[in-house]
Design an enzyme around this catalytic site. Structure first.
Site, PDB file in Angstrom:
ATOM      1  N   ASP A  70     -33.205 -24.435   5.521  1.00  0.00           N
ATOM      2  CA  ASP A  70     -34.358 -23.695   5.015  1.00  0.00           C
ATOM      3  C   ASP A  70     -33.927 -22.281   4.669  1.00  0.00           C
ATOM      4  O   ASP A  70     -33.239 -21.623   5.450  1.00  0.00           O
ATOM      5  CB  ASP A  70     -35.494 -23.660   6.041  1.00  0.00           C
TER       6      ASP A  70
HETATM    7  C1  LIG Z   1     -33.020 -16.840  -2.854  1.00  0.00           C
HETATM    8  C2  LIG Z   1     -32.684 -18.146  -3.484  1.00  0.00           C
HETATM    9  C3  LIG Z   1     -33.345 -19.330  -3.153  1.00  0.00           C
HETATM   10  N1  LIG Z   1     -33.022 -20.509  -3.745  1.00  0.00           N
HETATM   11  C4  LIG Z   1     -33.721 -21.761  -3.390  1.00  0.00           C
HETATM   12  C5  LIG Z   1     -33.037 -22.545  -2.281  1.00  0.00           C
HETATM   13  C6  LIG Z   1     -34.118 -23.473  -1.821  1.00  0.00           C
HETATM   14  O1  LIG Z   1     -34.067 -24.666  -2.603  1.00  0.00           O
HETATM   15  C7  LIG Z   1     -35.387 -22.710  -2.142  1.00  0.00           C
HETATM   16  C8  LIG Z   1     -36.070 -22.320  -0.868  1.00  0.00           C
HETATM   17  O2  LIG Z   1     -36.850 -23.396  -0.423  1.00  0.00           O
HETATM   18  P1  LIG Z   1     -36.515 -24.292   0.832  1.00  0.00           P
HETATM   19  O3  LIG Z   1     -37.833 -24.572   1.520  1.00  0.00           O
HETATM   20  O4  LIG Z   1     -35.423 -23.707   1.663  1.00  0.00           O
HETATM   21  O5  LIG Z   1     -35.941 -25.651   0.215  1.00  0.00           O
HETATM   22  P2  LIG Z   1     -36.555 -26.664  -0.848  1.00  0.00           P
HETATM   23  O6  LIG Z   1     -38.032 -26.776  -0.670  1.00  0.00           O
HETATM   24  O7  LIG Z   1     -36.058 -26.310  -2.212  1.00  0.00           O
HETATM   25  O8  LIG Z   1     -35.851 -28.039  -0.446  1.00  0.00           O
HETATM   26  P3  LIG Z   1     -35.940 -28.869   0.949  1.00  0.00           P
HETATM   27  O9  LIG Z   1     -36.923 -28.204   1.866  1.00  0.00           O
HETATM   28  O10 LIG Z   1     -36.369 -30.237   0.569  1.00  0.00           O
HETATM   29  O11 LIG Z   1     -34.526 -28.843   1.483  1.00  0.00           O
HETATM   30  O12 LIG Z   1     -35.007 -21.563  -2.886  1.00  0.00           O
HETATM   31  C9  LIG Z   1     -32.019 -20.574  -4.704  1.00  0.00           C
HETATM   32  O13 LIG Z   1     -31.732 -21.656  -5.245  1.00  0.00           O
HETATM   33  N2  LIG Z   1     -31.355 -19.425  -5.034  1.00  0.00           N
HETATM   34  C10 LIG Z   1     -31.632 -18.217  -4.486  1.00  0.00           C
HETATM   35  O14 LIG Z   1     -30.984 -17.207  -4.838  1.00  0.00           O
END
Ligand SMILES: Cc1cn([C@H]2C[C@H](O)[C@@H](COP(=O)(O)OP(=O)(O)OP(=O)(O)O)O2)c(=O)[nH]c1=O
Length: 191
Positions: A70
């Protein structure tokens, strides 16, 4: 006993790509559907760890390993939302403009015996002061969609980031140093 199985409890394509860089191919992808509402007064790092743990616990895997992550963007004690619309993305960028913030990336691994281990990666990210034109262009790119804090460092946003201190893979969604260490500590075979 054969090779243990690994389930990646994530819908994120970034997490799939990142774990591949450790030479690990999950046997299955099983996104966890949990309530992602922060508790009242919950600190960003506690929230990130709780979410990763709940995702790992939610996936059914009677005899294998389950890995979940997360990623939370925090400005001070404030947890920024995951941007699902333009207005939210714009609010995030206005808040992050010209200041340092933290990205907390928690991972949780459930072992076949049911024990859950966690690690947390913390990265400081500094955005330049963003002009109205820069914010408009970023919104038009659509790269904020579904991203915590309304940006993705792995895209054009990196051109607006002057400095990061910590883990690039952690900001993208799966801190590789911590993930490798966690898998090794739990006895998962990894090179
Ligand atoms: C800050 C930042 C976040 N993110 C993304 C990562 C995560 O996918 C998302 C944060 O949400 P998360 O809740 O961590 O993940 P998700 O909902 O995409 O997937 P899952 O819970 O099924 O594993 O933001 C980037 O891709 N690049 C960045 O620079």
């Amino acid at each position: 006993m054969g090779q243990p199985t690994l389930i990646l409890a994530s819908a994120s394509p970034r997490r799939r790509e990142l774990i591949a860089r450790l030479g690990v191919t999950p046997d299955a992808i099983a996104p966890a559907d949990i309530d992602e509402t922060p508790a009242r007064g919950e600190l960003p790092r506690d929230y990130a760890k709780r979410m990763a743990r709940e995702k790992a616990e939610a996936a059914a895997s009677p005899d294998g390993f389950v890995l979940a992550g997360d990623t939370v963007v925090a400005a001070g004690r404030r947890i920024l939302p995951k941007a699902e619309d333009e207005a939210t993305a714009r609010q995030c960028l206005e808040l992050l403009s010209g200041r340092r913030h933290r990205v907390l990336s928690a991972i949780a691994l459930r072992a076949p015996d049911g024990a859950v281990r966690e690690r947390l990666s913390e990265t400081i990210v500094q955005f330049k002061r963003l002009s109205a034109d820069e914010i408009d262009a970023y919104i038009a790119s659509g790269e904020w969609d579904g991203k915590a804090g309304g940006y993705a460092i792995q895209g054009i946003a990196e051109g607006l980031i002057s400095r990061i201190q910590g883990s690039h893979s952690g900001v993208v969604g799966l801190p590789l140093y911590e993930t490798r260490a966690l898998l090794k500590a739990a006895g998962f075979p990894i090179a």
